[in-house]
Design an enzyme around this catalytic site. Sequence first.
Site, PDB file in Angstrom:
ATOM      1  CG  HIS A  50      -0.250   0.036   2.543  1.00  0.00           C
ATOM      2  ND1 HIS A  50      -0.101  -1.070   3.355  1.00  0.00           N
ATOM      3  CD2 HIS A  50       0.385   1.044   3.189  1.00  0.00           C
ATOM      4  CE1 HIS A  50       0.567  -0.737   4.444  1.00  0.00           C
ATOM      5  NE2 HIS A  50       0.883   0.547   4.372  1.00  0.00           N
TER       6      HIS A  50
HETATM    7  C1  T46 Z   1       3.687   0.751   6.677  1.00  0.00           C
HETATM    8  C2  T46 Z   1       4.400  -0.521   6.852  1.00  0.00           C
HETATM    9  C3  T46 Z   1       5.888  -0.329   6.874  1.00  0.00           C
HETATM   10  C4  T46 Z   1      -2.905  -0.120  14.030  1.00  0.00           C
HETATM   11  O1  T46 Z   1      -3.959  -0.273  14.662  1.00  0.00           O
HETATM   12  N1  T46 Z   1      -2.081   0.916  14.332  1.00  0.00           N
HETATM   13  C5  T46 Z   1      -0.918   1.129  13.657  1.00  0.00           C
HETATM   14  O2  T46 Z   1      -0.201   2.097  13.984  1.00  0.00           O
HETATM   15  C6  T46 Z   1      -0.579   0.233  12.604  1.00  0.00           C
HETATM   16  C7  T46 Z   1       0.704   0.461  11.803  1.00  0.00           C
HETATM   17  C8  T46 Z   1      -1.408  -0.797  12.309  1.00  0.00           C
HETATM   18  N2  T46 Z   1      -2.547  -0.976  13.024  1.00  0.00           N
HETATM   19  C9  T46 Z   1      -3.398  -2.134  12.733  1.00  0.00           C
HETATM   20  C10 T46 Z   1      -4.121  -2.039  11.397  1.00  0.00           C
HETATM   21  C11 T46 Z   1      -4.221  -3.477  10.972  1.00  0.00           C
HETATM   22  O3  T46 Z   1      -5.381  -4.060  11.536  1.00  0.00           O
HETATM   23  O4  T46 Z   1      -2.556  -3.278  12.646  1.00  0.00           O
HETATM   24  C12 T46 Z   1      -3.005  -4.151  11.626  1.00  0.00           C
HETATM   25  C13 T46 Z   1      -1.885  -4.412  10.622  1.00  0.00           C
HETATM   26  O5  T46 Z   1      -1.563  -3.171   9.952  1.00  0.00           O
HETATM   27  P1  T46 Z   1      -1.126  -3.144   8.421  1.00  0.00           P
HETATM   28  O6  T46 Z   1      -1.814  -4.212   7.684  1.00  0.00           O
HETATM   29  O7  T46 Z   1      -1.259  -1.739   7.929  1.00  0.00           O
HETATM   30  O8  T46 Z   1       0.426  -3.501   8.556  1.00  0.00           O
HETATM   31  P2  T46 Z   1       1.505  -3.612   7.410  1.00  0.00           P
HETATM   32  O9  T46 Z   1       2.609  -4.411   7.960  1.00  0.00           O
HETATM   33  O10 T46 Z   1       0.910  -4.018   6.114  1.00  0.00           O
HETATM   34  O11 T46 Z   1       2.020  -2.085   7.187  1.00  0.00           O
HETATM   35  C14 T46 Z   1       2.628  -1.387   8.248  1.00  0.00           C
HETATM   36  C15 T46 Z   1       2.028   0.021   8.373  1.00  0.00           C
HETATM   37  O12 T46 Z   1       0.642  -0.040   8.532  1.00  0.00           O
HETATM   38  C16 T46 Z   1       2.300   0.850   7.156  1.00  0.00           C
HETATM   39  O13 T46 Z   1       1.951   2.181   7.403  1.00  0.00           O
HETATM   40  O14 T46 Z   1       4.192   1.673   6.039  1.00  0.00           O
HETATM   41  O15 T46 Z   1       4.021  -1.273   8.000  1.00  0.00           O
END
Ligand code: T46
Length: 134
Positions: A50
């Site tokens: 993303h």
């Molecule tokens: C990015 C890469 C490097 C939260 O509730 N708070 C937070 O601060 C974050 C980062 C995530 N979440 C929740 C949202 C989802 O339910 O944690 C779950 C996993 O998040 P996400 O699918 O966005 O994680 P990644 O590993 O795909 O991406 C993350 C960051 O979200 C993103 O901003 O740049 O790591």
Amino acid sequence: MSLVQVLNLQLFSDEQGSLVALEENNNIPFAIKRVYYIFGTKPGVVRGVHAHRNLKQVAICLSGSCRFVLDDGINREEIVLDCPTVGLIINDLCWREMHDFSSDCVLMVLADQPYDAADYIHDYQDFLLLTKQI
Ligand code: T46
């Protein structure tokens, strides 16, 4: 300019071991609003995939390794993070993917904004539209 921009963080090593200090608006180039870390990533998992409209981050691999792909809609570059003294700068409107997590990978991310689900761009075509590449 290269898409992959890194901060080389100063390492304080002595007979006890090693230490790295992070300070907002100093060696971290923004005010830190949020810190999160990713660990226990299962084999073969790809994370990220993303972009964000308004979010600057620095990613530091504290343990183990993972491979980042960064894409600005024109160029795509990669870097393997495997050193706790290297911070990868991830700017806004940059597509990011994380691959090849080692089983011991602990990836810490410092962010200049609080969490905002509405800030995510999950569709690559939407991302290209926003970056005016289509
Ligand atoms: C990015 C890469 C490097 C939260 O509730 N708070 C937070 O601060 C974050 C980062 C995530 N979440 C929740 C949202 C989802 O339910 O944690 C779950 C996993 O998040 P996400 O699918 O966005 O994680 P990644 O590993 O795909 O991406 C993350 C960051 O979200 C993103 O901003 O740049 O790591």
